[in-house]
Design a protein around this motif. Structure first.
Motif, PDB file in Angstrom:
ATOM      1  N   ALA A  23      27.882  21.350  99.740  1.00 51.67           N
ATOM      2  CA  ALA A  23      27.751  19.914 100.299  1.00 51.67           C
ATOM      3  C   ALA A  23      29.505  19.735 100.468  1.00 51.67           C
ATOM      4  N   SER A  24      30.968  21.052 100.844  1.00 53.25           N
ATOM      5  CA  SER A  24      32.201  20.811 101.013  1.00 53.25           C
ATOM      6  C   SER A  24      32.318  20.091 102.522  1.00 53.25           C
ATOM      7  N   ARG A  25      31.658  19.661 103.174  1.00 54.92           N
ATOM      8  CA  ARG A  25      31.630  18.733 104.044  1.00 54.92           C
ATOM      9  C   ARG A  25      31.838  17.888 104.346  1.00 54.92           C
ATOM     10  N   PHE A  26      31.546  17.157 103.664  1.00 60.72           N
ATOM     11  CA  PHE A  26      31.068  15.809 102.863  1.00 60.72           C
ATOM     12  C   PHE A  26      32.620  15.659 101.776  1.00 60.72           C
ATOM     13  N   THR A  27      32.279  14.046 101.000  1.00 61.94           N
ATOM     14  CA  THR A  27      32.924  13.724 100.188  1.00 61.94           C
ATOM     15  C   THR A  27      32.241  13.839  98.970  1.00 61.94           C
ATOM     16  N   TYR A  28      32.080  14.497  98.631  1.00 64.04           N
ATOM     17  CA  TYR A  28      31.425  14.992  98.142  1.00 64.04           C
ATOM     18  C   TYR A  28      31.192  13.987  96.368  1.00 64.04           C
ATOM     19  N   ARG A  29      32.231  13.831  96.316  1.00 66.59           N
ATOM     20  CA  ARG A  29      32.328  13.171  94.782  1.00 66.59           C
ATOM     21  C   ARG A  29      31.558  12.198  94.858  1.00 66.59           C
ATOM     22  N   ASN A  30      31.042  11.120  96.645  1.00 68.62           N
ATOM     23  CA  ASN A  30      30.665   9.539  96.637  1.00 68.62           C
ATOM     24  C   ASN A  30      28.966  10.056  96.943  1.00 68.62           C
ATOM     25  N   LEU A  31      28.545  11.479  96.547  1.00 70.02           N
ATOM     26  CA  LEU A  31      27.065  11.166  97.644  1.00 70.02           C
ATOM     27  C   LEU A  31      26.172  11.368  95.881  1.00 70.02           C
ATOM     28  N   CYS A  32      24.912  11.195  95.934  1.00 68.04           N
ATOM     29  CA  CYS A  32      23.913  11.347  95.400  1.00 68.04           C
ATOM     30  C   CYS A  32      22.982  12.213  96.289  1.00 68.04           C
ATOM     31  N   LYS A  74      33.794  22.517  93.392  1.00 62.71           N
ATOM     32  CA  LYS A  74      33.043  23.404  94.624  1.00 62.71           C
ATOM     33  C   LYS A  74      32.349  22.608  95.378  1.00 62.71           C
ATOM     34  N   ALA A  75      32.407  21.660  95.205  1.00 57.62           N
ATOM     35  CA  ALA A  75      31.809  20.814  96.027  1.00 57.62           C
ATOM     36  C   ALA A  75      29.752  21.469  96.241  1.00 57.62           C
ATOM     37  N   THR A  76      29.504  21.408  94.402  1.00 56.03           N
ATOM     38  CA  THR A  76      28.445  22.140  94.817  1.00 56.03           C
ATOM     39  C   THR A  76      27.059  21.932  93.877  1.00 56.03           C
ATOM     40  N   VAL A  77      25.740  21.830  94.274  1.00 57.48           N
ATOM     41  CA  VAL A  77      24.800  21.557  93.755  1.00 57.48           C
ATOM     42  C   VAL A  77      23.636  22.028  93.178  1.00 57.48           C
ATOM     43  N   HIS A  78      23.731  23.225  91.822  1.00 58.20           N
ATOM     44  CA  HIS A  78      22.744  24.276  91.306  1.00 58.20           C
ATOM     45  C   HIS A  78      21.528  23.415  91.750  1.00 58.20           C
ATOM     46  N   LEU A  79      20.220  24.907  91.282  1.00 58.49           N
ATOM     47  CA  LEU A  79      18.988  23.800  90.721  1.00 58.49           C
ATOM     48  C   LEU A  79      18.412  25.120  89.617  1.00 58.49           C
ATOM     49  N   GLN A  80      18.802  25.155  88.516  1.00 57.65           N
ATOM     50  CA  GLN A  80      17.962  25.640  87.909  1.00 57.65           C
ATOM     51  C   GLN A  80      16.659  26.098  88.085  1.00 57.65           C
ATOM     52  N   MET A  81      16.013  26.745  88.003  1.00 58.56           N
ATOM     53  CA  MET A  81      14.802  26.846  87.958  1.00 58.56           C
ATOM     54  C   MET A  81      13.536  27.750  86.660  1.00 58.56           C
ATOM     55  N   ASN A  82      13.622  27.476  86.089  1.00 56.17           N
ATOM     56  CA  ASN A  82      12.772  28.729  84.838  1.00 56.17           C
ATOM     57  C   ASN A  82      11.505  28.419  84.984  1.00 56.17           C
ATOM     58  N   ASP A  83      10.335  29.644  84.033  1.00 62.14           N
ATOM     59  CA  ASP A  83       9.665  29.640  83.918  1.00 62.14           C
ATOM     60  C   ASP A  83       8.503  29.077  85.542  1.00 62.14           C
ATOM     61  N   LEU A  84       9.152  29.518  86.037  1.00 63.84           N
ATOM     62  CA  LEU A  84       8.281  29.716  87.409  1.00 63.84           C
ATOM     63  C   LEU A  84       6.719  30.283  87.931  1.00 63.84           C
ATOM     64  N   ARG A  85       6.005  28.947  88.320  1.00 64.67           N
ATOM     65  CA  ARG A  85       4.674  29.252  88.513  1.00 64.67           C
ATOM     66  C   ARG A  85       4.489  29.042  89.839  1.00 64.67           C
TER      67      ARG A  85
END
Length: 120
Positions: A23-32, A74-85
């Protein structure tokens, strides 16, 4: 494309994947920030969101298995996905809205999506 996802792929049931959203193109700190997913022919589903205070919410279907987090430097959001179905198979989208808190407002910023396929 204003948000850029990465990390999708194919995995067997019980496996893990980690999605990332730049999300580095944005003012990341203001983002939901949020992750959605969509199966063809079905409505897009909110999977998880995170606000600027790192408060998180999850859909019941992923609670306890998925973790959303944000790397502020790093203006990055992650989604860790475990026990995938197999039921987690979908195209996953990163989304953002210029609000400090995730209040249910529509998300104007979207990525192109990344495919996650889970085989049973």
């Amino acid at each position: 494309v204003q948000l850029v996802e990465s990390g999708g792929g194919s995995v067997q049931s019980g496996g893990s994947l980690r999605l990332s959203c730049d999300a580095s193109r944005f003012t990341y700190r203001n983002l939901c920030m949020a992750w959605f997913r969509q199966i063809p022919g079905k409505e897009r589903e909110l999977v998880a969101n995170i606000d600027i205070g790192d408060r998180t919410t999850y859909s019941d279907s992923v609670k306890g298995r998925f973790t959303i987090s944000r790397d502020k430097s790093k203006a990055t959001v992650h989604l860790q996905m475990n026990d995938l179905r197999a039921a987690d198979t979908a195209r996953y989208y990163c989304a953002g809205v210029n609000m400090k808190f995730c209040t249910g407002s529509p998300f104007p910023y979207w990525g192109q999506g990344t495919q996650v396929s889970v085989s049973s």
